[in-house]
Design an enzyme around this catalytic site. Structure first.
Site, PDB file in Angstrom:
ATOM      1  N   GLU A  35       0.849  -1.195   0.000  1.00  0.00           N
ATOM      2  CA  GLU A  35       0.000   0.000   0.000  1.00  0.00           C
ATOM      3  C   GLU A  35       0.882   1.241   0.000  1.00  0.00           C
ATOM      4  OE1 GLU A  35      -3.563   0.837   0.004  1.00  0.00           O
ATOM      5  OE2 GLU A  35      -2.488   2.720  -0.248  1.00  0.00           O
ATOM      6  N   CYS A  43     -12.523   3.895   1.153  1.00  0.00           N
ATOM      7  CA  CYS A  43     -13.722   3.875   2.004  1.00  0.00           C
ATOM      8  C   CYS A  43     -13.400   4.319   3.425  1.00  0.00           C
ATOM      9  CB  CYS A  43     -14.331   2.477   2.014  1.00  0.00           C
ATOM     10  SG  CYS A  43     -15.670   2.341   3.207  1.00  0.00           S
ATOM     11  N   CYS A  48     -16.323   6.676   2.406  1.00  0.00           N
ATOM     12  CA  CYS A  48     -17.550   6.362   3.170  1.00  0.00           C
ATOM     13  C   CYS A  48     -17.483   6.729   4.640  1.00  0.00           C
ATOM     14  CB  CYS A  48     -17.848   4.860   3.096  1.00  0.00           C
ATOM     15  SG  CYS A  48     -17.432   4.082   1.556  1.00  0.00           S
ATOM     16  N   LYS A  51     -16.781  10.584   5.415  1.00  0.00           N
ATOM     17  CA  LYS A  51     -17.955  11.290   4.863  1.00  0.00           C
ATOM     18  C   LYS A  51     -19.180  11.092   5.760  1.00  0.00           C
ATOM     19  CE  LYS A  51     -20.622   8.980   2.855  1.00  0.00           C
ATOM     20  NZ  LYS A  51     -20.623   8.413   1.549  1.00  0.00           N
ATOM     21  N   TYR A 177     -23.286  11.042  -6.566  1.00  0.00           N
ATOM     22  CA  TYR A 177     -23.200  10.664  -5.145  1.00  0.00           C
ATOM     23  C   TYR A 177     -22.403  11.692  -4.338  1.00  0.00           C
ATOM     24  CZ  TYR A 177     -24.490   5.703  -6.002  1.00  0.00           C
ATOM     25  OH  TYR A 177     -25.123   4.543  -6.313  1.00  0.00           O
ATOM     26  N   GLU A 181     -23.683  14.420  -1.516  1.00  0.00           N
ATOM     27  CA  GLU A 181     -23.342  14.174  -0.105  1.00  0.00           C
ATOM     28  C   GLU A 181     -22.626  15.385   0.502  1.00  0.00           C
ATOM     29  OE1 GLU A 181     -23.211   9.314  -0.205  1.00  0.00           O
ATOM     30  OE2 GLU A 181     -21.313  10.350  -0.290  1.00  0.00           O
ATOM     31  N   ARG A 198     -24.275  19.070 -15.175  1.00  0.00           N
ATOM     32  CA  ARG A 198     -24.484  19.226 -16.615  1.00  0.00           C
ATOM     33  C   ARG A 198     -25.809  18.646 -17.108  1.00  0.00           C
ATOM     34  NH1 ARG A 198     -20.126  14.779 -18.984  1.00  0.00           N
ATOM     35  NH2 ARG A 198     -21.123  12.976 -18.000  1.00  0.00           N
ATOM     36  N   ASP A 302     -12.983  -1.116  -7.142  1.00  0.00           N
ATOM     37  CA  ASP A 302     -13.194   0.008  -8.067  1.00  0.00           C
ATOM     38  C   ASP A 302     -12.242  -0.011  -9.266  1.00  0.00           C
ATOM     39  OD1 ASP A 302     -15.061   0.817  -6.221  1.00  0.00           O
ATOM     40  OD2 ASP A 302     -14.145   2.764  -5.795  1.00  0.00           O
ATOM     41  N   ALA A 340     -26.940   3.621  -1.592  1.00  0.00           N
ATOM     42  CA  ALA A 340     -27.463   4.790  -0.885  1.00  0.00           C
ATOM     43  C   ALA A 340     -26.632   6.016  -1.196  1.00  0.00           C
ATOM     44  CB  ALA A 340     -27.445   4.542   0.619  1.00  0.00           C
ATOM     45  N   HIS A 434     -46.280   0.652  13.246  1.00  0.00           N
ATOM     46  CA  HIS A 434     -46.899   1.975  13.299  1.00  0.00           C
ATOM     47  C   HIS A 434     -46.496   2.714  14.569  1.00  0.00           C
ATOM     48  CE1 HIS A 434     -49.837   4.964  12.154  1.00  0.00           C
ATOM     49  NE2 HIS A 434     -50.303   4.956  13.395  1.00  0.00           N
ATOM     50  N   GLU A 439     -43.489   1.717   7.237  1.00  0.00           N
ATOM     51  CA  GLU A 439     -44.741   0.970   7.045  1.00  0.00           C
ATOM     52  C   GLU A 439     -45.395   1.320   5.706  1.00  0.00           C
ATOM     53  OE1 GLU A 439     -48.123   1.912   9.631  1.00  0.00           O
ATOM     54  OE2 GLU A 439     -47.165   3.804  10.151  1.00  0.00           O
TER      55      GLU A 439
HETATM   56  P1  NDP Z   1     -20.992   9.913 -10.061  1.00  0.00           P
HETATM   57  O1  NDP Z   1     -20.785   9.108 -11.269  1.00  0.00           O
HETATM   58  O2  NDP Z   1     -21.995   9.510  -9.053  1.00  0.00           O
HETATM   59  O3  NDP Z   1     -21.379  11.417 -10.491  1.00  0.00           O
HETATM   60  C1  NDP Z   1     -20.539  12.122 -11.354  1.00  0.00           C
HETATM   61  C2  NDP Z   1     -21.195  13.446 -11.679  1.00  0.00           C
HETATM   62  O4  NDP Z   1     -20.277  14.224 -12.430  1.00  0.00           O
HETATM   63  C3  NDP Z   1     -22.438  13.316 -12.514  1.00  0.00           C
HETATM   64  O5  NDP Z   1     -23.332  14.328 -12.146  1.00  0.00           O
HETATM   65  C4  NDP Z   1     -21.913  13.524 -13.927  1.00  0.00           C
HETATM   66  O6  NDP Z   1     -22.851  14.081 -14.796  1.00  0.00           O
HETATM   67  C5  NDP Z   1     -20.844  14.548 -13.696  1.00  0.00           C
HETATM   68  N1  NDP Z   1     -19.771  14.542 -14.682  1.00  0.00           N
HETATM   69  C6  NDP Z   1     -19.024  13.508 -15.099  1.00  0.00           C
HETATM   70  N2  NDP Z   1     -18.105  13.902 -16.000  1.00  0.00           N
HETATM   71  C7  NDP Z   1     -18.297  15.229 -16.165  1.00  0.00           C
HETATM   72  C8  NDP Z   1     -17.680  16.207 -16.958  1.00  0.00           C
HETATM   73  N3  NDP Z   1     -16.676  15.899 -17.779  1.00  0.00           N
HETATM   74  N4  NDP Z   1     -18.131  17.473 -16.891  1.00  0.00           N
HETATM   75  C9  NDP Z   1     -19.153  17.789 -16.082  1.00  0.00           C
HETATM   76  N5  NDP Z   1     -19.786  16.905 -15.287  1.00  0.00           N
HETATM   77  C10 NDP Z   1     -19.357  15.637 -15.328  1.00  0.00           C
HETATM   78  O7  NDP Z   1     -19.541  10.098  -9.439  1.00  0.00           O
HETATM   79  P2  NDP Z   1     -19.035  10.491  -7.994  1.00  0.00           P
HETATM   80  O8  NDP Z   1     -17.701  11.086  -8.217  1.00  0.00           O
HETATM   81  O9  NDP Z   1     -20.053  11.258  -7.257  1.00  0.00           O
HETATM   82  O10 NDP Z   1     -18.868   9.092  -7.293  1.00  0.00           O
HETATM   83  C11 NDP Z   1     -18.114   8.077  -7.934  1.00  0.00           C
HETATM   84  C12 NDP Z   1     -18.648   6.726  -7.569  1.00  0.00           C
HETATM   85  O11 NDP Z   1     -18.249   6.413  -6.253  1.00  0.00           O
HETATM   86  C13 NDP Z   1     -20.154   6.614  -7.557  1.00  0.00           C
HETATM   87  O12 NDP Z   1     -20.681   6.372  -8.834  1.00  0.00           O
HETATM   88  C14 NDP Z   1     -20.366   5.466  -6.618  1.00  0.00           C
HETATM   89  O13 NDP Z   1     -20.217   4.265  -7.317  1.00  0.00           O
HETATM   90  C15 NDP Z   1     -19.237   5.647  -5.618  1.00  0.00           C
HETATM   91  N6  NDP Z   1     -19.688   6.341  -4.403  1.00  0.00           N
HETATM   92  C16 NDP Z   1     -20.612   5.747  -3.616  1.00  0.00           C
HETATM   93  C17 NDP Z   1     -21.066   6.368  -2.478  1.00  0.00           C
HETATM   94  C18 NDP Z   1     -22.080   5.708  -1.627  1.00  0.00           C
HETATM   95  O14 NDP Z   1     -22.254   4.510  -1.730  1.00  0.00           O
HETATM   96  N7  NDP Z   1     -22.790   6.437  -0.776  1.00  0.00           N
HETATM   97  C19 NDP Z   1     -20.576   7.677  -2.081  1.00  0.00           C
HETATM   98  C20 NDP Z   1     -19.622   8.222  -2.996  1.00  0.00           C
HETATM   99  C21 NDP Z   1     -19.206   7.572  -4.101  1.00  0.00           C
HETATM  100  P3  NDP Z   1     -23.943  13.195 -15.591  1.00  0.00           P
HETATM  101  O15 NDP Z   1     -25.026  12.923 -14.604  1.00  0.00           O
HETATM  102  O16 NDP Z   1     -24.392  14.091 -16.659  1.00  0.00           O
HETATM  103  O17 NDP Z   1     -23.241  11.981 -16.079  1.00  0.00           O
END
Ligand code: NDP
Length: 458
Positions: A35, A43, A48, A51, A177, A181, A198, A302, A340, A434, A439
């Protein structure tokens, strides 16, 4: 005697790599874990866990406001960001020690440094060459920042978790996500939040009703939303940032955060040179056993860009160890993985969105939206939305969706029901608890009018 130093070398001590290595060690394998950053990975150290601690810390602000409606007086309550960050850091230090102990208790050798593949059985780290029969790539992902002028001025979730001061005004780029958050954390603590995304709506890939409901709740929290917009440049003068959007709007802020997705950590690891195939996003291509294009090299979590969630990586790690070191072949099932978003309010889903379900099923839709009981007295303008997507033919519940307090705690139980193949009739036959919000999931009796496949309203 093995001709290798180790049975397994794992690159990456995150959730997936640690689980795989610990279990392999438990089954008698000689394992080295390499590492280059903190033990525990994204995480535990940068995702996670910290956060969620900040989400919890921020939520108290709303809880204090809500308490007024229940007779409490909470004048003078203030929040100290630096105390929250210090408390969070202390917990991360504790967890890092715990993770080190987990590895050593499993007999794993921890090597701190950056490992690079020299060939299919050899890893170079700290100027030394270590060999292993099998190699596991579990190097995770890293935030992607678009190539725009001033990109280096933006922070990502990595830095947002460690800010020494809470920005009074923050612009967050992204509508997924991480963006939601952190927008929730900063807003609940009193920051002015500008969310730039976007698409027309936040949370691409989620059910349309979830997206619409969430977007309206974000606006009610007092965030300013810039739908269908992009940041085209960021500049800094003294301590103020100037953000320019693609429609010419200019925003002033104390911090600019980029949350536009994450990419697999594969560059400079010697993967391509060793024959490990990657896709166009740079993710390691794997089969159902987490095997790569090189027979003795595996990858999970990932870095493979399948479902990028910690519990998925942990399960992939467990199944890899069972298969490779316990003669117990196990493959991960990727259906019905609940997920979530710890926004405020949170979102949680398991199964198919209405849009995806309609591609393959004739569906009935059940949906409710209500003011949670706590807000009848708190006076907060917040509504909970729940939705069930049901296959008309088999009556199986294909998807459960919720935006509202405790959504992740509630949906986890429903995920078990969906895994067991629960039907809507079985939901209906379940007696509710309840008074709870949960529910409502067993009392939605009438389907809403929904378009039939022919486009007419049923
Ligand atoms: P997400 O894929 O959830 O969201 C990325 C956002 O960035 C979207 O709104 C996307 O737009 C936008 N985007 C992507 N590329 C561009 C660009 N070139 N220009 C402008 N906007 C852009 O990614 P996150 O970084 O939030 O999280 C990554 C992953 O990590 C998640 O998908 C999830 O799998 C994991 N994660 C899980 C969590 C949890 O379980 N609670 C918490 C945090 C992360 P568009 O919608 O148009 O594609």
């Amino acid at each position: 005697m093995s001709r290798f130093d180790f049975d397994l070398i794992t690159l990456g001590a995150g959730s997936g790599g640690v689980r795989a290595s610990r279990m392999a060690g438990k089954y008698g394998a000689k394992v080295a874990v390499i590492e280059s950053s903190r033990i525990g990975g994204t995480c535990v150290m940068r995702g996670c866990v910290p956060k969620k601690l900040l989400v919890m810390g921020a939520h108290f602000g709303e809880a204090l406001d809500d308490a007024l409606g229940f007779g409490w007086s909470v004048e003078g309550a203030t929040h100290d960001w630096s105390k929250l960050i210090a408390a969070k850091d202390k917990e991360l230090d504790r967890l890092e020690v715990a993770y080190r102990n987990l590895l050593s208790n499993a007999g794993n050798t921890l090597v701190e440094g950056r490992g690079v593949l020299a060939d299919a059985h050899t890893v170079e780290v700290n100027g030394k060459r270590l060999t292993a029969a099998k190699i596991l790539i579990a190097t995770g992902g890293w935030p992607v920042v678009p190539d725009i002028p001033g990109r280096e001025l933006m922070i990502t979730s990595n830095e947002a978790l460690d800010l020494q001061q809470r920005p009074q005004r923050i612009v967050i780029f992204g509508g997924g996500y991480i963006a939601l958050e952190f927008a929730g954390i900063f807003r609940a603590l009193g920051s002015e939040v500008h969310l730039v995304f976007r698409a027309d709506q936040v949370l691409r890939g989620f059910d349309a009703d979830v997206r619409a409901h969430m977007q309206s709740e974000l606006a009610k929290k007092g965030m300013t939303l810039y739908a269908g917009r992009k940041i085209i440049s960021v500049a800094k003068a003294a301590s103020e940032y100037t953000v320019v959007l693609d429609n010419g709007t200019t925003l002033a802020a104390d911090a600019v955060m980029c949350a536009t997705g994450r990419a697999p950590n594969t560059s400079g690891l010697g993967l391509k040179e060793t024959g490990v195939r990657m896709n166009e996003r740079g993710a390691v291509v794997v089969d159902g056993w987490s095997g790569t294009t090189v027979q003795n090299i595996f990858a999970l979590g990932d870095v493979t860009d399948r479902i990028n969630l910690t519990p998925v990586a942990i399960n992939e790690g467990r199944m890899f160890a069972e298969t490779q070191f316990n003669k117990n072949p196990m493959r991960m099932e990727y259906n019905l993985v609940a997920s979530a978003v710890f926004s405020q309010p949170p979102v949680c889903v398991v199964g198919l969105s209405e849009e995806d379900a309609r591609k393959t099923h004739d569906v009935a839709i059940f949906r409710t939206s209500f003011r949670p009981m706590v807000h009848t007295l708190s006076g907060r303008d917040q509504r909970t939305m729940m939705k069930l997507v049901v296959d008309k033919k088999s009556d199986r519940v294909l998807g459960c969706h919720m935006v509202g307090d405790d959504a992740p705690e509630i949906i986890q139980g429903l995920a078990v029901a969906l895994k067991a193949g629960a039907t809507k009739a079985q939901f209906d036959a379940t007696v509710g608890i309840h008074p709870t919000a949960a529910e409502e999931f067993v009392t939605m009796r009438e389907p809403i009018n929904t378009p039939t496949p022919g486009g007419e309203t049923a």
